[in-house]
Scaffold this active site. Sequence first.
Site, PDB file in Angstrom:
ATOM      1  N   ASP A   1     -32.316 -37.585  19.643  1.00 19.42           N
ATOM      2  CA  ASP A   1     -32.473 -38.834  20.398  1.00 19.42           C
ATOM      3  C   ASP A   1     -33.449 -38.700  21.565  1.00 19.42           C
ATOM      4  OD1 ASP A   1     -31.039 -37.230  22.109  1.00 19.42           O
ATOM      5  OD2 ASP A   1     -29.158 -38.335  21.884  1.00 19.42           O
TER       6      ASP A   1
ATOM      7  N   ASP B   1     -39.163 -20.248  18.833  1.00 20.82           N
ATOM      8  CA  ASP B   1     -39.624 -21.433  19.561  1.00 20.82           C
ATOM      9  C   ASP B   1     -39.090 -21.455  20.994  1.00 20.82           C
ATOM     10  OD1 ASP B   1     -37.267 -21.886  17.772  1.00 20.82           O
ATOM     11  OD2 ASP B   1     -37.049 -23.679  19.003  1.00 20.82           O
ATOM     12  N   ASN B   2     -38.251 -20.504  21.328  1.00 20.83           N
ATOM     13  CA  ASN B   2     -37.709 -20.474  22.696  1.00 20.83           C
ATOM     14  C   ASN B   2     -38.225 -19.280  23.500  1.00 20.83           C
ATOM     15  OD1 ASN B   2     -36.229 -22.788  22.335  1.00 20.83           O
ATOM     16  ND2 ASN B   2     -34.377 -21.712  21.696  1.00 20.83           N
TER      17      ASN B   2
HETATM   18  P1  AMP Z   1     -33.497 -26.082  21.403  1.00 20.63           P
HETATM   19  O1  AMP Z   1     -32.344 -25.658  20.567  1.00 20.63           O
HETATM   20  O2  AMP Z   1     -33.103 -26.897  22.613  1.00 20.63           O
HETATM   21  O3  AMP Z   1     -34.444 -25.006  21.724  1.00 20.63           O
HETATM   22  O4  AMP Z   1     -34.298 -27.148  20.514  1.00 20.63           O
HETATM   23  C1  AMP Z   1     -34.855 -26.861  19.251  1.00 20.63           C
HETATM   24  C2  AMP Z   1     -35.725 -28.017  18.807  1.00 20.63           C
HETATM   25  O5  AMP Z   1     -34.953 -29.211  18.719  1.00 20.63           O
HETATM   26  C3  AMP Z   1     -36.887 -28.346  19.722  1.00 20.63           C
HETATM   27  O6  AMP Z   1     -37.947 -28.788  18.941  1.00 20.63           O
HETATM   28  C4  AMP Z   1     -36.348 -29.471  20.564  1.00 20.63           C
HETATM   29  O7  AMP Z   1     -37.351 -30.295  21.091  1.00 20.63           O
HETATM   30  C5  AMP Z   1     -35.510 -30.222  19.550  1.00 20.63           C
HETATM   31  N1  AMP Z   1     -34.420 -30.964  20.179  1.00 20.63           N
HETATM   32  C6  AMP Z   1     -33.303 -30.461  20.763  1.00 20.63           C
HETATM   33  N2  AMP Z   1     -32.518 -31.449  21.221  1.00 20.63           N
HETATM   34  C7  AMP Z   1     -33.148 -32.607  20.915  1.00 20.63           C
HETATM   35  C8  AMP Z   1     -32.849 -33.987  21.131  1.00 20.63           C
HETATM   36  N3  AMP Z   1     -31.737 -34.375  21.741  1.00 20.63           N
HETATM   37  N4  AMP Z   1     -33.753 -34.900  20.698  1.00 20.63           N
HETATM   38  C9  AMP Z   1     -34.877 -34.530  20.081  1.00 20.63           C
HETATM   39  N5  AMP Z   1     -35.214 -33.263  19.837  1.00 20.63           N
HETATM   40  C10 AMP Z   1     -34.361 -32.315  20.249  1.00 20.63           C
HETATM   41 MG    MG Z   2     -36.130 -24.873  22.530  1.00 17.21          MG
END
Ligand code: AMP
Ligand code: MG
Length: 493
Positions: free
Chosen positions: A119, A245-246
């Site tokens: 979202d 990606d992190n």
């Molecule tokens: P993360 O686990 O936070 O490192 O996110 C992994 C991927 O999911 C990244 O591409 C983030 O931008 C995407 N992402 C995480 N949460 C959301 C969200 N609520 N809406 C859109 N993309 C998300």
């Molecule tokens: Mg991330």
Amino acid sequence: MRYHNTYVKLDTRLYHRQAPTPLDNPRAGHFNNQLAQQLGWADDSDLMARWVDIIGGHYVPAEFAPLSMAYAGHQFGQWAGQLGDGRGLLMAQVIDNNDQLQDLHLKGSGLTPYSRMGDGRAVLRSTIREYLCGHALTQLGISSSNALGFVVSDTPVRRERMEAGAAMMRVADSHIRLGHVEWIASFAPDLLGEFTDYMIDTYYPECRESETPVLAFLQLVVERTARMIADWQLIGFAHGVMNTDNLSITGSTLDFGPFGFMERFNPAWINNHSDHTGRYAYQNQPAIGHWNLNTWLPHFMRLTQSGVTRDSLADCLAVYEPTFMQHYQQGLCRKLGLPHQSASLTLAFEFLTLLEDNLLDYTNSFRALLGLVAANEHPYEQQLLETMTSELSSEAQEVWQEWSTRYLACIQQQTHLSNEQTIESLRTNNLVYVLRNSMAQHAIDAAEQGQFEEVARLFELLASPYEVQTIATALDSRPPTPNAPQLPISCSS
Ligand code: AMP
Ligand code: MG
């Protein structure tokens, strides 16, 4: 502020230019005045007056150049394809008062072309955790993103329950992840040379002096990543979701989600509830850093003119383990106030085993060593020591007595450091306060009722984590009871 928006000048396939989607009725959560000074943000009255509007997505200053970035990644060891900024935007790049380039990145800013099923939003609880953790690591001198401030809003966001949408202005030396290169390799391989030049010129200009700048750059990424992870291990930090990606190409801690700080010592500890196999358990972090780099480095073999070969990459990666070991072992010896030598390391590993066998608190037990070495001047630490020893069985008491006798003798016998230096080393390498999950949760509970004083208090506490402070409460240094169920902390929220 000294703006230096360079990412926006790269090939347009790498990003999507767009403005944030405003949050409803944004309200101030907390603002980091010290960082505002460092960035030069504080010198601009318009930015200072309108920071809530800016972070709430209602106002984009003319000098900003907001965009969402494309990247990809390996998540939990599997190729995940295109990811990208799904809920964040690079708002501007600026040169701070230390002449360091900094990205201003708005997290929680709404939908982007990379949002996939999400979202585009962030909730208050994860925003507060990231805000406080970036601050805590930065204050510890650990390479990390930080944040300028955060807001809460009336925008409803659905997670397991309905929650309040929040947004945070993250500040990091770079938002380029290992996954950016993975995206390019898969979706725009012709851009790899240009993008590598950008990474070197922007973040590793010293590598231009080398005969093989690309290899010199990769070598530094490997070394910085190893040192960052050694720093994590030393303070008991678990990132929780070390997907490619992190991980930043600058070796800075990025993307705080299911992170935690070690409480009762257990090397196999998994803080991330979604990590069913324990891939990102505390003790696996050094090996995962290596895995990520090993997955990442071969992409550069496409740069055939750059001197990168399979063998040169293997040499580059081979530096990872010794760099990690040296940094970690030196740090461990400093935590005992001893010189870096094998006898000190033996003592350190025995101490860790004692902690593990008796489920003792990592932070408090190291700090308690001050109560052993210099009890009179350190009443707080003396108390920690009493608490620690009271938790030992009579058998473990004997192990502890024997260990502490040898430890004190070692301090007396070694000639590298004076007694004062040992005490100083103990004081400046062993924290009094870390951001325990229970502390963050306490601040979140109050913030969800509109009260941000507890966030502000923790922010102040974590600004000087090596000092015993009067603003501390008993909760700030209390580990959970042994074998108590963990607070559930999981991936993206
Ligand atoms: P993360 O686990 O936070 O490192 O996110 C992994 C991927 O999911 C990244 O591409 C983030 O931008 C995407 N992402 C995480 N949460 C959301 C969200 N609520 N809406 C859109 N993309 C998300
Ligand atoms: Mg991330």
